[in-house]
Design an enzyme around this catalytic site. Structure first.
Site, mmCIF file in Angstrom:
data_model
loop_
_atom_site.group_PDB
_atom_site.id
_atom_site.type_symbol
_atom_site.label_atom_id
_atom_site.label_comp_id
_atom_site.label_asym_id
_atom_site.label_seq_id
_atom_site.Cartn_x
_atom_site.Cartn_y
_atom_site.Cartn_z
ATOM 1 N N LYS A 171 47.849 40.468 40.060
ATOM 2 C CA LYS A 171 47.245 41.442 40.855
ATOM 3 C C LYS A 171 45.864 40.843 41.364
ATOM 4 C CE LYS A 171 45.484 46.161 40.955
ATOM 5 N NZ LYS A 171 46.026 46.517 42.350
ATOM 6 N N THR A 172 45.349 40.988 42.591
ATOM 7 C CA THR A 172 44.208 40.657 43.081
ATOM 8 C C THR A 172 42.820 41.106 42.149
ATOM 9 O OG1 THR A 172 44.696 40.417 45.297
ATOM 10 C CG2 THR A 172 42.287 40.245 45.087
ATOM 11 N N ILE A 227 44.698 51.318 47.448
ATOM 12 C CA ILE A 227 44.246 51.291 46.222
ATOM 13 C C ILE A 227 42.845 50.752 46.033
ATOM 14 C CG2 ILE A 227 44.709 50.068 43.785
ATOM 15 C CD1 ILE A 227 46.981 52.179 44.883
ATOM 16 N N CYS A 264 40.388 41.317 52.802
ATOM 17 C CA CYS A 264 39.356 42.214 52.366
ATOM 18 C C CYS A 264 38.128 42.195 53.409
ATOM 19 C CB CYS A 264 38.746 41.992 50.970
ATOM 20 S SG CYS A 264 38.396 40.126 50.592
ATOM 21 N N GLY A 306 56.914 48.063 52.467
ATOM 22 C CA GLY A 306 58.092 48.585 52.324
ATOM 23 C C GLY A 306 59.025 48.031 53.356
ATOM 24 N N GLY A 358 56.935 40.921 52.734
ATOM 25 C CA GLY A 358 57.040 42.157 53.767
ATOM 26 C C GLY A 358 58.204 43.052 53.829
#
Lengths: 312, 285
Positions: free
Chosen positions: A43-44, A69, A127, A214, A240
């Site tokens: 995770k980043t 998130i 980001c 999704g 993706g």
């Protein structure tokens, strides 16, 4: 026996399947043997500590989800002392995903990871760039190239650029990342989206906007993977809406060397393992000795075929 | 078939992975009153290893136009290891539970789990008091079973709008709990009455552990009560979830942290992974 190995620049992975950043954590080791994966993308994280966005952080959509998130992070020390040692228990290369507010921040964090035990660094450039009015690095070819260049100058590790899909021409960004020295592209991050609750008239995630992920996103990202693969000579990793082996094969035919699965793991935690089994069965059924032969193997309609269809 | 999808007859005690996509066969899925249904399934050994307070993440059938793409977290109402069954008690109120309600005998339910941190009863606990309202009662029943098995006395205070909406009463009694019923109808379910009741119970037989689920009002009451008397206590929380394995970070809620030097801060924790059971004093309401 099918050879499932793929090469991403200087790295050889045992198979082309890995989790998308932010979709696998320690809990997955309670479900299956993580050694089966081609790579573990973590995770980043950011160098500083971050709590992330206020809840609600998720809304369910048709065949997709809206997540907002906000990159909660326990910082670099936690990553080096807790996260990496946990995943080193498995016989799988670890790829760190990082984010920062500035070009210099990306470079400084990449330097800290040089001897950490990870085999590559994925740059989450979706980001906001605080020095460019908050415009995401990945939405600007110049910022994309600068970030990748800064990271390459700071570390000997391979750098993967995880592109933002929220751009007009993904090929321009892909070439910018390649010019900056990226060893691979990950196409793509989540698409910026929003949803409103018609009973409360409030946004369905507290942050107003989030990323849609999704199966519903797959055809759009498929097009982008194809465009990226056409634009650059470095490997492209498709990401993706991958839910099963058919999706992975489709991405590889479009030009992907490997694929990342994300949201489907939330719905079906064993999905990556099942994908691998089904991918192997597909290759055996089709007599494909090396899975890497699938990359870019899409067959275009030939002029003769088009003529037969009465193309005018 | 994937590696970890386990059917009841295939699961062995020696499985090395504690969490699986358990394929459970529906035994029954009937209304127990006008709002709640009781879902009983035959479950494999991995699922039956669940502890009180843990939960399952259920794949819900589609409900009309809603495909129910994500799973839904569901607390366990009863772990019946003798019958090899799990019970889930749920209120039909959203598209997920409406989808669940369509399942009938013989159908298959894909139940991911068991997941989460359950209740932790301190060693030597003598008297557990649990208060639940609505569907919160469902979550507390397995704790009563575990506490009685551990040699503790259990007093279960059940709160509801009216007596006809009470559900876990018989199960709790048969598990050996002393059941006290309070209802809005009778007028003894308000906070003031409950606080007086708690004080009487505590004076009669000292309480050394309290537990609750399903009501902010009751959680606040127990926070104050347990702080005043220095009693350990836990609450099972609910939150909208993505993955239930601590991966997506969608289900966070704020909690109080105490640093080594005593400094108190508030930070997000994952309800699915760090909970869903949390210590009362850490819980922010």
């Amino acid at each position: 026996m099918t050879d499932l190995s793929v090469r991403i620049g200087d790295i050889t992975l045992a198979n082309p399947i890995m989790p998308g950043s932010g979709t696998l954590a320690e809990g997955m080791a309670d479900v299956f043997d993580l050694s089966r994966l081609g790579a573990i993308v973590t995770k980043t994280f950011t160098d500083d500590l971050r709590e992330g966005n206020a809840p609600p952080r998720v809304a369910e959509l048709q065949n997709s989800t809206l997540f907002s998130i906000g990159i909660p992070s326990k910082g670099t020390d936690y990553y080096l002392n807790k996260t990496v040692p946990f995943y080193q228990k498995f016989n799988t290369p670890i790829v760190a995903s990082i984010s920062a507010d500035t070009t210099e921040g990306f470079g400084a964090l990449a330097a800290k990871l040089s001897d950490s035990g990870v085999v590559a660094i994925e740059a989450n450039i979706s980001c906001p760039n605080l020095k460019k009015d908050g415009l995401a690095f990945g939405m600007d070819p110049v910022a994309t190239e600068e970030v990748i260049r800064a990271m390459k100058a700071a570390t000997h590790l391979p750098v993967w650029a995880k592109l933002s899909p929220n751009v007009g021409d993904i090929a321009v960004i892909a070439r910018a990342a390649e010019n900056g020295g990226a060893d691979a592209l990950v196409t793509a991050n989540a698409m910026l989206a929003m949803a409103i609750d018609i009973e409360t008239w409030q946004p369905r995630v507290a942050n107003l906007m989030g990323g849609i992920t999704g199966p519903a996103t797959k055809p759009v990202i498929m097009r982008m993977v194809y465009q990226c693969a056409q634009a650059v000579s470095i490997p492209v990793i498709g990401c993706g809406g991958v839910s099963n082996a058919a999706d992975a094969i489709e991405y590889m035919l479009a030009g992907a060397t490997a694929v990342q699965m994300g949201t489907q793991s939330f719905v079906q935690p064993t999905a990556m393992v099942k994908l691998l089994d089904d991918l192997t069965a597909y290759c055996e059924r089709r007599g494909i000795a090396k899975v890497s032969k699938l990359t870019g193997a899409m067959r275009m309609f030939s002029p003769e075929q088009l003529a037969r269809q009465g193309s005018l | 078939m994937s590696l970890c999808a386990v059917k009841p007859d295939e699961a062995g005690a020696g499985d090395s992975f504690p969490v699986a996509e358990n394929l459970c066969t529906i035994v029954s899925n009937d209304w127990v009153n006008e709002e709640y249904r009781l879902l009983i399934v035959d479950a494999p050994a991995i699922a039956l290893a669940a502890k009180a307070g843990q939960f399952f993440h259920l794949m819900c059938p589609p409900d009309g136009e809603s495909g129910n793409f994500l799973r839904r977290p569901m607390s366990i109402h009863r772990i019946d290891r003798e019958q090899g069954q799990l019970h889930f008690l749920y209120k039909v109120q959203g598209s997920g539970t409406r989808g669940l309600a369509t399942l009938g005998q013989g159908d298959t339910l894909d139940a991911l789990g068991p997941v989460g941190q359950g209740f932790t009863l301190p060693r030597g606990t003598q008297h557990v008091v649990m208060i639940g309202r609505g569907v919160g009662l469902a979550t507390l029943a397995p704790l009563a079973q575990e506490a009685v098995a551990a040699g503790a006395k259990v007093t279960a205070i059940l709160s509801a709008r009216m007596a006809s909406l009470l559900m876990a009463e018989d199960a709790l009694r048969s598990d050996g709990a002393e059941v006290v019923i309070v209802t809005d109808d009778v007028g003894n379910s308000d906070t003031t009455s409950l606080e007086a009741l708690l004080r009487r119970v505590h004076a009669d037989r000292p309480i050394d552990f309290v537990a609750t689920c399903g009501s902010k009002r009751l959680t606040r009451l127990l926070q104050d009560f347990s702080t005043e008397f220095g009693i350990a206590g836990q609450v099972a929380l609910e939150q909208r979830m993505g993955c239930a394995l601590g991966m997506c970070f969608a289900c966070v809620m704020p909690f109080r942290n105490t640093a080594a030097d005593g400094t108190r801060t508030v930070g997000y924790r994952r309800v699915c992974w760090d909970g869903p059971v949390f210590n009362l004093e850490e819980t922010v309401l």
